[in-house]
Design an enzyme around this catalytic site. Structure first.
Site, mmCIF file in Angstrom:
data_model
loop_
_atom_site.group_PDB
_atom_site.id
_atom_site.type_symbol
_atom_site.label_atom_id
_atom_site.label_comp_id
_atom_site.label_asym_id
_atom_site.label_seq_id
_atom_site.Cartn_x
_atom_site.Cartn_y
_atom_site.Cartn_z
ATOM 1 N N SER A 198 17.302 -8.079 15.871
ATOM 2 C CA SER A 198 16.903 -6.935 16.404
ATOM 3 C C SER A 198 16.303 -6.715 17.779
ATOM 4 O O SER A 198 16.051 -5.793 18.230
ATOM 5 C CB SER A 198 16.217 -5.887 15.237
ATOM 6 O OG SER A 198 15.067 -6.230 15.233
ATOM 7 N N LYS A 226 10.068 1.402 11.968
ATOM 8 C CA LYS A 226 10.165 1.045 13.483
ATOM 9 C C LYS A 226 9.445 2.491 14.087
ATOM 10 O O LYS A 226 8.632 2.343 15.121
ATOM 11 C CB LYS A 226 11.367 0.468 13.923
ATOM 12 C CG LYS A 226 11.484 -0.844 13.638
ATOM 13 C CD LYS A 226 12.968 -1.481 14.014
ATOM 14 C CE LYS A 226 13.377 -2.857 13.759
ATOM 15 N NZ LYS A 226 14.729 -3.037 14.074
ATOM 16 N N GLY A 279 2.150 2.653 -2.912
ATOM 17 C CA GLY A 279 2.319 3.029 -4.093
ATOM 18 C C GLY A 279 2.906 2.490 -5.442
ATOM 19 O O GLY A 279 3.230 2.965 -6.291
ATOM 20 N N LYS A 280 3.617 1.271 -4.862
ATOM 21 C CA LYS A 280 4.493 0.677 -6.134
ATOM 22 C C LYS A 280 3.716 0.332 -7.389
ATOM 23 O O LYS A 280 4.014 0.589 -8.329
ATOM 24 C CB LYS A 280 5.196 -0.696 -5.506
ATOM 25 C CG LYS A 280 5.710 -0.386 -4.191
ATOM 26 C CD LYS A 280 6.196 -1.720 -3.680
ATOM 27 C CE LYS A 280 5.461 -2.887 -2.993
ATOM 28 N NZ LYS A 280 4.782 -2.267 -1.894
ATOM 29 N N THR A 281 2.420 -0.346 -7.151
ATOM 30 C CA THR A 281 1.680 -0.495 -8.408
ATOM 31 C C THR A 281 1.015 0.429 -9.024
ATOM 32 O O THR A 281 1.222 0.487 -10.398
ATOM 33 C CB THR A 281 0.427 -1.506 -7.738
ATOM 34 O OG1 THR A 281 0.744 -2.563 -7.034
ATOM 35 C CG2 THR A 281 -0.223 -2.290 -8.997
ATOM 36 N N GLY A 291 0.761 -1.212 -0.061
ATOM 37 C CA GLY A 291 0.244 -0.006 0.023
ATOM 38 C C GLY A 291 0.744 1.077 0.060
ATOM 39 O O GLY A 291 0.382 2.358 0.363
#
Ligand code: ADP
Length: 680
Positions: free
Chosen positions: A583, A626, A260-262, A258
């Site tokens: 981590s 994080k 914005g890659k596509t 979600g």
């Protein structure tokens, strides 16, 4: 279109035969007019011959028809005319997304390089010792749009080649000083990737054969046939350009869902005037889904790659392969080799779909891959990709994106007008904090869509009762009425201090998250038990934390004999999600120390950092995600490794403004921050 055999009314045998013959003739005509390349033409003709000997009632007949139909309909040579108009592309990319200026700039740089490379008119070097022949050739070829340079012999040609970019050499065979063959040899010796066309007299067919053997791309006989010359130059350049177009790295967009890659992928296609295809590899189990089944297989079909190319009908679309890191664990075949064959320009010019069974050239396709987490990708694949990172959004960025993009889009989807309905920033803020939890925008858009649909229903009901639909301002108080009770409680800082429980900040492909670590002690034999879908690295972190405490037991006022009579259990809640990584080292350490000393741990403090056996705290990844997670969960006090100082300095003020960050290098520096001393 795929053929199936239809049942027909009874006809006389002769009528049937003649209609079959005319159907076959029509098919043959289609093959002949489809302008197929030689391999495809040979495959279609072979299949057609088989078909003409097969009884139409047999299943093989329709299998053969479908195969020929696929060959006929594939865009072997059909490309759309893509072009980069920089201003337009910039406007499209920038106007549809907020906060992605840097990403857009990198994409534009890559596109500009690709486009420029293909927009320069090809440069031809003409080598001939007869000035008139040279000038004539130059005149003819410049009329075709090429740029030409002349050289009087091989020696002069070599001087030009070493100082200028040349796409094709057109050389006479017989010349003084250095002839055509010597020039060819020298080019091959220097490993220069320049195709060469040799022009030979009729008497020297032998030399022509020799030239081809030595690596010439083509030869033409004298006297020159201009039509043939133009055709040969065009063909030689075309195959060179096709190889060039695919060159350059494969773009890989990585980041949480979600972000914005596509949608950027779609915008790239629009910016370049190209078709857009998207397929997802999530959960893909079988190589055949991508590459097709062999035709001997019942119900065989081409794979997703080829059928999508067939669907759009051009061989140069933008092809987004989504979630390449999500290929099913039980994938049959080797995912890396399939992906390399599809994505790598060195290999994809001869992509083999098992159904088609002849190579198809994918090198003009602009592939873009997306992945949430790059750590699972095979390194041969990763090495060939140009990775562009997408990041999670802050609350203020989300508010902005919602009011500028998501709300107008969803209002439109629901048939409503923007002027009639407005959302106050506080209302958007409430949706973000109380109804969504992720770093991306998918759920935010979903919740907004749900409100818009409810408004649409309201509006329709109002129309039925003939009442005018008023202009609505949606404020914070109205959100509960639309979306029901809060889905997420954000303020975990209100919890009182507890022994044996600490909060860690973790990062995965889906973004950052604040997760509790819980510990328990019980009488036993010194065993360490871990639960909650933990991976190997996390198990080792837990061992390290425990050994560190044991080795310094006297400093922490812990009775050393305890470790032989106790079992310790460490649990990472949310067991359905697998967790790994180093981590959580300091979080586990503090939870164990709290449990073993009985000192309660503050619950309004979250931490991340790897520990070593000597108590040093090492830097970790994903600081931005994080801290965004800390913001979302309402945690204000954060402990981070000092080694991550640069990452913190790079963050925007709106992430840091509500946080109090302690940067530490040794475990001793955090004990007093996290644990509450026992009153003696
Ligand atoms: P991804 O492919 O990264 O999972 P999408 O491209 O599907 O994400 O984005 C989800 C939604 O959020 C889409 O409607 C998209 O238009 C929108 N979106 C994501 N990032 C932005 C942004 N920076 N500005 C505007 N809208 C955005």
């Amino acid at each position: 279109m795929f053929f199936t055999k239809k049942s027909k009314h009874p006809e006389t045998e002769e009528q049937e035969k003649s209609s079959e013959e005319s159907a076959l003739q029509a098919l043959k005509d289609r093959i002949d007019t489809a302008k197929l390349p030689p391999r495809a033409m040979a495959a279609a003709t072979k299949e057609f011959e088989k078909l003409s000997r097969t009884d139409p009632a047999m299943a093989e007949y329709s299998v053969g028809l479908n195969y020929i139909d696929l060959i006929n309909s594939l865009p072997w040579n059909t490309s759309s005319r893509g072009a980069l108009e920089l201003k337009r592309a910039e406007a499209i990319l920038n106007s549809r997304h907020y906060g992605l200026a840097q990403i857009n700039e990198r994409i534009l740089e890559l596109l500009a390089a690709k486009t420029l490379r293909n927009a320069i008119p090809p440069r031809i070097l003409i080598v001939d010792d007869e000035i008139i022949a040279c000038t004539n050739l130059q005149y003819t070829l410049e009329k075709e749009g090429y740029s030409c340079i002349c050289a009087a012999n091989g020696r002069k040609a070599m001087d030009i080649i070493t100082s200028t970019d040349i796409d094709v050499i057109l050389s006479d065979l017989k010349m003084d000083q250095m002839d055509g063959l010597q020039l060819l040899e020298e080019i091959k010796l220097l490993d220069l990737d320049i195709p060469m066309i040799l022009i030979t007299g009729f008497a020297s067919v032998d030399s022509a054969v020799q030239a081809l053997k030595k690596g010439a791309a083509h030869y033409l006989g004298k006297p020159l046939n201009l039509k043939e010359l133009k055709k040969t130059v065009r063909e030689v350049l075309q195959s060179k350009q096709t190889m060039d177009m695919g060159k350059g790295p494969i773009l890989c967009f990585t980041g949480p869902p979600g972000t914005g890659k596509t949608s950027i992928g779609k915008d790239i296609a629009e910016a370049l005037h190209l078709h857009f295809i998207r397929i997802s590899l999530a959960g893909l189990r079988d190589e055949a889904n991508l590459r097709g089944h062999r035709r001997t297989y019942i119900g065989a079909m081409p794979g997703k790659i080829l059928s999508e190319i067939q669907r759009v009908g051009v061989n140069n679309p933008v092809f987004l392969i989504d979630e390449i890191d999500k290929i099913g664990q039980d994938f049959r075949g080797d995912p890396a080799s399939v992906l390399l064959e599809v994505l790598d320009p060195e290999q994809n010019s001869r992509f083999m779909d098992h159904y088609l069974d002849i190579p198809f050239n994918l090198s003009q396709v602009m592939f873009i891959a997306t992945a949430n987490d790059l750590s699972t990708l095979p390194s041969p694949l990763l090495d060939r990709m140009e990775v562009i990172e997408f990041r999670g959004y802050t609350k203020s960025e989300k508010t902005h994106i919602a009011s500028q993009f998501l709300i107008p889009r969803q209002l439109k989807e629901a048939g409503l007008h923007q002027e009639q309905i407005t959302f106050s920033p506080q209302a958007i803020g409430k949706i973000i904090t109380d109804y969504t939890k992720e770093t991306g925008l998918r759920n935010l858009e979903r919740e907004i869509a749900s409100i818009c649909r409810k408004l649409a229903l309201k509006r329709l009901r109002a129309r039925e009762t003939e009442a005018a639909f008023p202009t609505i301002q949606i404020d914070e108080a109205a959100i509960h009425g639309f979306l029901g009770p809060k889905k997420f409680l954000t303020d975990s800082s209100a919890d009182p201090p507890l022994p044996g429980i600490t909060t860690g900040l973790v990062w995965s492909g889906t973004g950052g998250e604040a997760l509790k670590v819980e510990t328990a002690r019980m009488s036993g034999t010194g065993q360490l038990l871990l639960t909650g879908s933990v991976g190997n690295v996390l198990q080792e972190s837990a061992q390290t934390a425990l050994s560190l405490i044991r080795s310094k037991a006297h400093t922490f006022n812990i009775d050393e004999t305890l470790f032989h009579t106790l079992d310790i259990h460490i649990h990472f809640p949310a067991g359905a999600i697998s967790k790994d990584g180093a981590s959580a080292g300091i979080t586990i350490f503090m939870a164990l120390l709290s449990r073993l000393t009985g000192q309660p741990a503050h619950q309004d403090i979250a931490m991340t950092g790897e520990i070593t056996l000597s108590g040093r705290i090492l830097g970790v990844n994903g600081i931005r995600e994080k801290l965004l997670a800390a913001n979302r969960t309402g945690i204000r006090r954060i402990i981070l490794p000092a080694a991550n100082e640069e990452d913190v300095l790079a963050l925007s003020p709106d992430i840091l403004e509500s946080l109090q960050i302690f940067q530490v290098s040794f475990i001793d520096e955090i004990i007093d921050q996290v644990l509450i001393p026992l009153s003696s």
